[in-house]
Design a protein around this motif. Structure first.
Motif, PDB file in Angstrom:
ATOM      1  N   PRO A 225       0.871  -1.099  -0.141  1.00 50.03           N
ATOM      2  CA  PRO A 225      -0.100  -0.056  -0.027  1.00 50.03           C
ATOM      3  C   PRO A 225       0.694   1.419   0.015  1.00 50.03           C
ATOM      4  CG  PRO A 225      -0.861  -1.830   1.698  1.00 50.03           C
ATOM      5  CD  PRO A 225       0.546  -2.189   1.134  1.00 50.03           C
ATOM      6  N   VAL A 226       1.887   1.264   0.561  1.00 46.77           N
ATOM      7  CA  VAL A 226       2.823   2.155   0.834  1.00 46.77           C
ATOM      8  C   VAL A 226       3.267   2.731  -0.572  1.00 46.77           C
ATOM      9  CG1 VAL A 226       5.012   3.347   1.851  1.00 46.77           C
ATOM     10  CG2 VAL A 226       3.411   1.942   3.163  1.00 46.77           C
ATOM     11  N   ILE A 227       3.905   1.569  -1.549  1.00 51.34           N
ATOM     12  CA  ILE A 227       4.342   1.736  -2.666  1.00 51.34           C
ATOM     13  C   ILE A 227       3.307   2.083  -3.578  1.00 51.34           C
ATOM     14  CG2 ILE A 227       5.395   0.352  -4.686  1.00 51.34           C
ATOM     15  CD1 ILE A 227       6.472  -1.590  -2.467  1.00 51.34           C
ATOM     16  N   GLY A 228       2.079   1.706  -3.291  1.00 46.78           N
ATOM     17  CA  GLY A 228       0.994   2.271  -4.179  1.00 46.78           C
ATOM     18  C   GLY A 228       0.627   3.851  -4.130  1.00 46.78           C
ATOM     19  N   THR A 229       0.875   4.192  -2.776  1.00 49.61           N
ATOM     20  CA  THR A 229       0.657   5.659  -2.278  1.00 49.61           C
ATOM     21  C   THR A 229       1.869   6.570  -3.182  1.00 49.61           C
ATOM     22  OG1 THR A 229      -0.526   5.065  -0.415  1.00 49.61           O
ATOM     23  CG2 THR A 229       0.414   7.171  -0.464  1.00 49.61           C
TER      24      THR A 229
ATOM     25  N   ARG B 235       3.610   5.592  -5.623  1.00 49.96           N
ATOM     26  CA  ARG B 235       3.540   5.627  -7.192  1.00 49.96           C
ATOM     27  C   ARG B 235       2.409   6.821  -7.432  1.00 49.96           C
ATOM     28  NH1 ARG B 235       5.309   1.124  -9.833  1.00 49.96           N
ATOM     29  NH2 ARG B 235       4.687   2.217 -11.397  1.00 49.96           N
ATOM     30  N   SER B 236       1.119   6.733  -6.635  1.00 51.48           N
ATOM     31  CA  SER B 236       0.132   7.565  -6.921  1.00 51.48           C
ATOM     32  C   SER B 236       0.563   8.904  -6.917  1.00 51.48           C
ATOM     33  CB  SER B 236      -1.125   7.233  -5.982  1.00 51.48           C
ATOM     34  OG  SER B 236      -1.500   5.851  -6.178  1.00 51.48           O
ATOM     35  N   LEU B 237       1.432   9.424  -6.086  1.00 48.89           N
ATOM     36  CA  LEU B 237       1.694  10.746  -5.634  1.00 48.89           C
ATOM     37  C   LEU B 237       2.928  11.169  -6.676  1.00 48.89           C
ATOM     38  CD1 LEU B 237       1.994  10.574  -1.604  1.00 48.89           C
ATOM     39  CD2 LEU B 237       0.133  11.781  -3.191  1.00 48.89           C
ATOM     40  N   GLY B 238       3.447  10.246  -7.537  1.00 48.89           N
ATOM     41  CA  GLY B 238       4.377  10.578  -8.505  1.00 48.89           C
ATOM     42  C   GLY B 238       5.645  10.617  -8.272  1.00 48.89           C
ATOM     43  N   ILE B 239       6.114   9.855  -6.923  1.00 50.29           N
ATOM     44  CA  ILE B 239       7.279   9.880  -6.524  1.00 50.29           C
ATOM     45  C   ILE B 239       8.116   8.921  -7.472  1.00 50.29           C
ATOM     46  CG2 ILE B 239       8.636   8.952  -4.459  1.00 50.29           C
ATOM     47  CD1 ILE B 239       6.537   9.928  -2.383  1.00 50.29           C
ATOM     48  N   SER B 240       9.322   9.207  -7.669  1.00 53.88           N
ATOM     49  CA  SER B 240      10.338   8.396  -8.705  1.00 53.88           C
ATOM     50  C   SER B 240      10.486   6.972  -7.887  1.00 53.88           C
ATOM     51  CB  SER B 240      11.535   8.958  -8.886  1.00 53.88           C
ATOM     52  OG  SER B 240      12.297   9.043  -7.622  1.00 53.88           O
ATOM     53  N   SER B 241      10.845   6.002  -9.021  1.00 49.27           N
ATOM     54  CA  SER B 241      11.118   4.716  -8.541  1.00 49.27           C
ATOM     55  C   SER B 241      12.218   4.367  -7.673  1.00 49.27           C
ATOM     56  CB  SER B 241      11.211   3.688  -9.868  1.00 49.27           C
ATOM     57  OG  SER B 241      10.031   3.879 -10.495  1.00 49.27           O
ATOM     58  N   ARG B 242      13.284   5.373  -8.162  1.00 42.45           N
ATOM     59  CA  ARG B 242      14.340   5.504  -7.345  1.00 42.45           C
ATOM     60  C   ARG B 242      14.163   6.041  -5.878  1.00 42.45           C
ATOM     61  NH1 ARG B 242      19.666   8.694  -9.794  1.00 42.45           N
ATOM     62  NH2 ARG B 242      19.345   7.061 -11.351  1.00 42.45           N
TER      63      ARG B 242
ATOM     64  N   THR C  10      11.485   5.664  -4.208  1.00 45.47           N
ATOM     65  CA  THR C  10      10.542   4.632  -3.768  1.00 45.47           C
ATOM     66  C   THR C  10      11.603   3.435  -3.150  1.00 45.47           C
ATOM     67  OG1 THR C  10       8.705   5.300  -4.978  1.00 45.47           O
ATOM     68  CG2 THR C  10       8.711   3.045  -3.952  1.00 45.47           C
ATOM     69  N   TYR C  11      12.483   3.218  -4.033  1.00 47.10           N
ATOM     70  CA  TYR C  11      13.666   2.143  -3.615  1.00 47.10           C
ATOM     71  C   TYR C  11      14.252   2.277  -2.565  1.00 47.10           C
ATOM     72  CZ  TYR C  11      17.196  -1.248  -4.777  1.00 47.10           C
ATOM     73  OH  TYR C  11      17.964  -2.314  -4.624  1.00 47.10           O
TER      74      TYR C  11
ATOM     75  N   SER D 284      10.890  -6.134  -8.009  1.00 45.63           N
ATOM     76  CA  SER D 284       9.732  -6.701  -8.453  1.00 45.63           C
ATOM     77  C   SER D 284       8.419  -5.639  -7.775  1.00 45.63           C
ATOM     78  CB  SER D 284       9.542  -8.146  -7.789  1.00 45.63           C
ATOM     79  OG  SER D 284       8.067  -8.658  -8.050  1.00 45.63           O
ATOM     80  N   ALA D 285       8.508  -5.382  -6.448  1.00 47.17           N
ATOM     81  CA  ALA D 285       7.392  -4.577  -6.124  1.00 47.17           C
ATOM     82  C   ALA D 285       7.363  -3.209  -6.660  1.00 47.17           C
ATOM     83  CB  ALA D 285       7.843  -4.512  -4.455  1.00 47.17           C
ATOM     84  N   VAL D 286       8.459  -2.827  -6.874  1.00 45.52           N
ATOM     85  CA  VAL D 286       8.202  -1.191  -7.622  1.00 45.52           C
ATOM     86  C   VAL D 286       7.795  -1.168  -9.046  1.00 45.52           C
ATOM     87  CG1 VAL D 286       9.868   0.624  -8.332  1.00 45.52           C
ATOM     88  CG2 VAL D 286      10.328  -0.407  -6.084  1.00 45.52           C
ATOM     89  N   LYS D 287       8.240  -2.395  -9.671  1.00 47.37           N
ATOM     90  CA  LYS D 287       7.726  -2.702 -11.111  1.00 47.37           C
ATOM     91  C   LYS D 287       6.281  -3.042 -11.094  1.00 47.37           C
ATOM     92  CE  LYS D 287      12.195  -3.939 -12.954  1.00 47.37           C
ATOM     93  NZ  LYS D 287      12.934  -4.980 -13.528  1.00 47.37           N
ATOM     94  N   THR D 288       5.600  -3.159 -10.079  1.00 47.67           N
ATOM     95  CA  THR D 288       4.205  -3.546  -9.718  1.00 47.67           C
ATOM     96  C   THR D 288       3.445  -2.517 -10.349  1.00 47.67           C
ATOM     97  OG1 THR D 288       4.577  -5.263  -8.201  1.00 47.67           O
ATOM     98  CG2 THR D 288       2.293  -4.900  -8.650  1.00 47.67           C
ATOM     99  N   SER D 289       2.470  -2.711 -11.292  1.00 46.66           N
ATOM    100  CA  SER D 289       1.544  -1.568 -11.622  1.00 46.66           C
ATOM    101  C   SER D 289       0.717  -0.955 -10.476  1.00 46.66           C
ATOM    102  CB  SER D 289       0.735  -2.009 -12.892  1.00 46.66           C
ATOM    103  OG  SER D 289      -0.369  -3.104 -12.247  1.00 46.66           O
ATOM    104  N   ILE D 290       0.350   0.348 -10.579  1.00 51.70           N
ATOM    105  CA  ILE D 290      -0.610   0.919  -9.493  1.00 51.70           C
ATOM    106  C   ILE D 290      -1.815   0.078  -9.718  1.00 51.70           C
ATOM    107  CG2 ILE D 290      -1.951   3.007  -8.857  1.00 51.70           C
ATOM    108  CD1 ILE D 290       0.362   4.512 -10.205  1.00 51.70           C
TER     109      ILE D 290
END
Length: 816
Positions: free
Chosen positions: A278-282, A284-291, A293-294, A363-369
């Motif tokens: 859920p944190v990752i989804g949040t 990603r929804s806010l536009g935070i970069s994958s880097r 997030t990682y 794998s988690a970061v690449k998961t679609s929203i």
């Protein structure tokens, strides 16, 4: 940065048990790393400091059984040579509680060049020893009542009394006084003591100006003095071999801990990422970069690495002085921990914690929203091409290195590759076993069991738990076999005597004959032992080897050496496996053995090898040999090293022996004292080994529970559908139990099989280290241990069953 820190601390505090588990694992790993990498260097410094008490600046010690020539040090690099003339005298005093009985004590006399001895550091700078003056060891002076200014009478070999004045008393912790019971006089006084004749030099201390030239000087002296013993104080092979073996044992411990930590961290990381979707989804929804997030996801693992390694290093800093005190009697020479090693261990632990979850995080970061929002998780296990190829490659490396596993590094590579390679390939074995069970349960019409077997081979979390069980159980069985063998070795009853007497190693047996006449003494056995350099078929041993003289008919009270024939003949010898392997000897071979190979009068004898598998419980060097006591007496004289006594009143007999044996006896122990000392010697090592077993089982169990909970989280909707259509909670709970039993059962059956191979490799590693401890793997005990672990791991299903009872079925069904 504040967001990362805040999120990390909140997550760690919210999951206290998981935080404790990971910090505990990392701290143990860092502790093992410090033991492996810091202890070896520190031990070398401690050995040097300990030797420096006796030899101070001396780099080389030369001892001979004959007088050295004046030019014996010719050709060595620039140096300072201190020649010592040695002698001894005997002092008498009344036995306490008597008026007509005396006891004796020998004291060594050293004649030296006083200024040169001060320069070498073996005499205190404030020592003033003039003509016909003597400096005494303080303990000796206190025992016999001497003070500064008193007259002390010394006797030469001709028994002529010569009076000296006591010029000073010095503690027994420095230089020439380090051995205690020592008297130091000048060279001129030494000549006066021995009637004006030159007493000759049989002992010399040499300080080489440039330490880089020590080895060159040793080689020159060995060439000049082929019959003398030339020993480098600090850089000798025996010290290096001892430190090397200790380091290698710690390396094995580190490798075992590292394997367990990797598997558990990977397992825990799966649960961490599952909870953070859920944190990752949040983010990603806010536009935070994958880097970023990682980085946020790694923040928690970085914290585990930093805090866990700091805890492990703190624990090591507490244990470090205790280890030195147990080995050297004091921790004053332990020195400081290496800053470089500390930094390296912290960086390693952080890197390890960051690398373990890399696959899951990517794998988690690449998961679609969309998949995150709808909780679409692929829970089916698929064999990865990379893991399969890696497993096969590691299996090939294991097969190749197994042939060279007696080499420490090849054996360690083989051991680690076996565990990792087997873990990568085990899912294929699990799929095969579960497939067989599916067919069996189909025929027996057991749908719940069949469904459990299908789930056991297809669910990621279940396969992950099985892999963790499989690897940890195999390592645990090997460590358990090693621990139980070590326990049997150290707790072995080396003596069943009521009294165990250690002699001074220089008194002939006839001087102890009075013991047999003491009231209450029933049986007496004399033990013969020497640690001496020998030569086998022209090849000289690097260090002294334990040599026992075996009584005809064997011993009744002494049990320190096993597998020796009672009828060992005069021309026969029994050797250890390490000796047999090193010198290419087999039972029935004839070998030319040179005893006292580094002495003035070597003794050469042709001996037939009677056996090659003795077990020496008193020495773990692995290089023991046993000959008949008749041959032993011909070589080393009839001088026993120990006496074993059966008696009715041990305390009374001990008192008589201590009062009447003077310094012919160094120690007398009762049965209980003897075995208590043996237990204390092994207590620390056994605690470490037992701790590794508990650690392995504990973190494996927690890892399995974690995987079970992850699997349940991933399968909540599936479980809800089953409950609403075809299964009751009881039947679903039964399926969880069966699934856990099948996965862990398959893992533990294969773990027992794998542990047999790993045990062989582990045994070869110990043989390569010349560790003579007999390691026995009991298949029965291994199976019992496996069954116990199977029961424990099966019970891990209780945790998802508990979560199942709390699950809201309606909430899961209407999630989408």
């Amino acid at each position: 940065m504040s967001l990362i820190i805040k999120h990390t601390l909140k997550s760690m505090w919210a999951h206290k048990m998981r935080t404790f588990l990971l910090l505990f694992c990392v701290s143990i790993c860092s502790l093992a790393a410090m033991l492996c990498f810091d202890m070896s260097g520190s031990l070398e410094q401690a050995v040097k400091a300990n030797n420096a008490k006796a030899f101070v600046k001396a780099d080389i010690i030369v001892t001979a059984s004959y007088d050295l020539d004046d030019d014996f040090a010719k050709g060595i690099p620039e140096s300072t040579v201190l020649e010592l003339s040695t002698g001894s005298t005997v002092f008498t005093k009344h036995i306490v509680g008597t008026y007509d009985m005396l006891t004796q004590k020998a004291c060594s006399i050293s004649g030296v060049d006083i200024p040169k001895a001060k320069e070498m550091g073996v005499l205190p700078n404030d020592a003033e020893i003039g003509d016909m003056q003597a400096a005494l060891a303080k303990d000796f002076a206190d025992e016999f009542g001497y003070s500064v200014g008193d007259t002390i009478t010394l006797y030469s070999n001709a028994k002529q009394p010569v009076d000296f004045t006591v010029s000073g008393l010095y503690g027994d912790n420095v230089g020439l006084f380090s051995s205690g019971d020592t008297i130091v006089i000048s060279n001129e006084s030494m000549k006066s003591l021995y009637g004006g004749s030159d007493t000759g030099t049989r002992l010399a201390y040499i300080d080489i100006a440039d330490d880089e030239e020590i080895n060159s000087a040793v080689q020159t002296l060995e060439s000049n003095l082929p019959s003398a013993n030339v020993q480098a104080v600090f850089e000798n092979e025996q010290t290096q071999e001892m430190i090397g073996n200790i380091t290698r044992i710690f390396t094995i411990l580190f490798a075992v801990c590292l394997l367990l930590v990797i598997f558990v961290t990977v397992s825990a990381s799966q649960r961490i990422i599952t909870e953070k979707m859920p944190v990752i989804g949040t983010f990603r929804s806010l536009g935070i970069s994958s880097r970023l997030t990682y980085t946020v996801l790694l923040g928690e693992n970085i914290a585990y690495g930093l805090i866990g390694s700091a805890i492990g290093i703190c624990i090591y800093s507490v244990l470090r002085p205790m280890i030195y005190r147990s080995q050297f009697g004091s921790s004053e020479n332990a020195g400081k921990m290496s800053i470089g090693v500390v930094a390296g261990v912290i960086i390693f632990c952080v890197a390890l914690e960051c690398l373990c979850p890399v696959k899951e995080i990517l794998s988690a970061v690449k998961t679609s929203i969309r998949d995150i929002i709808f909780s679409n998780k692929d829970t089916q296990y698929r064999h990865g091409r990379v893991s399969t190829v890696s497993g096969i490659l590691l299996a090939v490396i294991t097969f190749v290195t197994a042939f060279f596993s007696e080499n420490f590094f090849a054996g360690l590579i083989c051991f680690v590759n076996t565990a990792v390679g087997a873990a990568l390939l085990f899912p294929y074995v699990l799929r095969f076993i579960a497939g067989l069970l599916v067919k069996i349960f189909d025929r027996q019409n057991k749908p719940i069991a069949r469904l459990a077997a299908v789930e056991a081979r297809e669910k990621k979390s279940t396969v992950g738990s099985a892999v963790l069980c499989f690897t940890a159980a195999a390592v645990c069985i090997v460590v358990y076999s090693f621990a139980s063998s070590m326990s049997s070795f150290y707790m072995h009853e080396n003596s069943s005597a009521d009294l165990n007497v250690s002699t001074d190693g220089a008194t002939e047996r006839t001087r102890f004959s009075y013991i047999e006449d003491i009231d209450g003494v029933g049986e007496t056995e004399y033990g013969y032992y020497q640690n001496s350099v020998i030569e086998i078929n022209g090849e000289q041993t690097t260090n002294g080897v334990p040599i026992y003289g075996w009584k005809d008919g064997g011993y009744e009270l002494f049990r320190g050496v096993d597998d020796i024939p009672d009828d060992l003949a005069y021309d026969e010898i029994v050797i250890s496996k390490a000796v047999a392997r090193k010198y290419s000897l087999s039972e029935g071979d004839t070998a030319e053995i040179t005893f006292r190979a580094d002495g003035f009068m070597p003794y050469v004898k042709q001996l037939r090898v009677r056996g090659t598998s003795l077990t020496d419980h008193e020495n773990s060097s692995g290089m023991t040999v046993v000959i008949s006591d008749k041959l032993f007496k011909d070589i080393y004289k009839d001088i026993p090293s120990s006496i074993y006594i059966k008696c009715s009143d041990p305390e009374k007999v001990r008192s008589v022996i201590e009062d009447h044996s003077a310094d012919m006896v160094s120690e007398v122990q009762t049965y209980d004292e003897y075995h208590e000392a043996a237990s204390q010697d092994s207590a620390g090592l056994m605690a470490i080994i037992d701790g590794v077993i508990v650690l392995a089982l504990g973190i494996t169990f927690i890892g399995v529970v974690s995987n079970c909970l992850i699997g349940f989280e991933d399968r909540k909707r599936e479980c809800a559908v089953l409950l609403s259509t075809s299964l009751t909670r009881g039947k679903l709970s039964e399926m969880f139990f069966a699934e856990s039993a099948i996965a862990s059962g398959a893992a533990l059956v294969m773990a027992v099989v794998l542990s047999i191979f790993m045990y062989k490799v582990f045994l070869n590693i110990l043989d390569g280290l010349m560790v003579s401890i007999p390691i026995h793997m009991s298949i029965t005990n291994s199976i019992v241990l496996g069954l116990l672990m199977w029961a424990v791991f099966t019970l891990s299903a209780l945790f998802p069953i508990k979560a199942l009872r709390k699950m809201n079925i309606a909430a899961q069904l209407k999630y989408e």
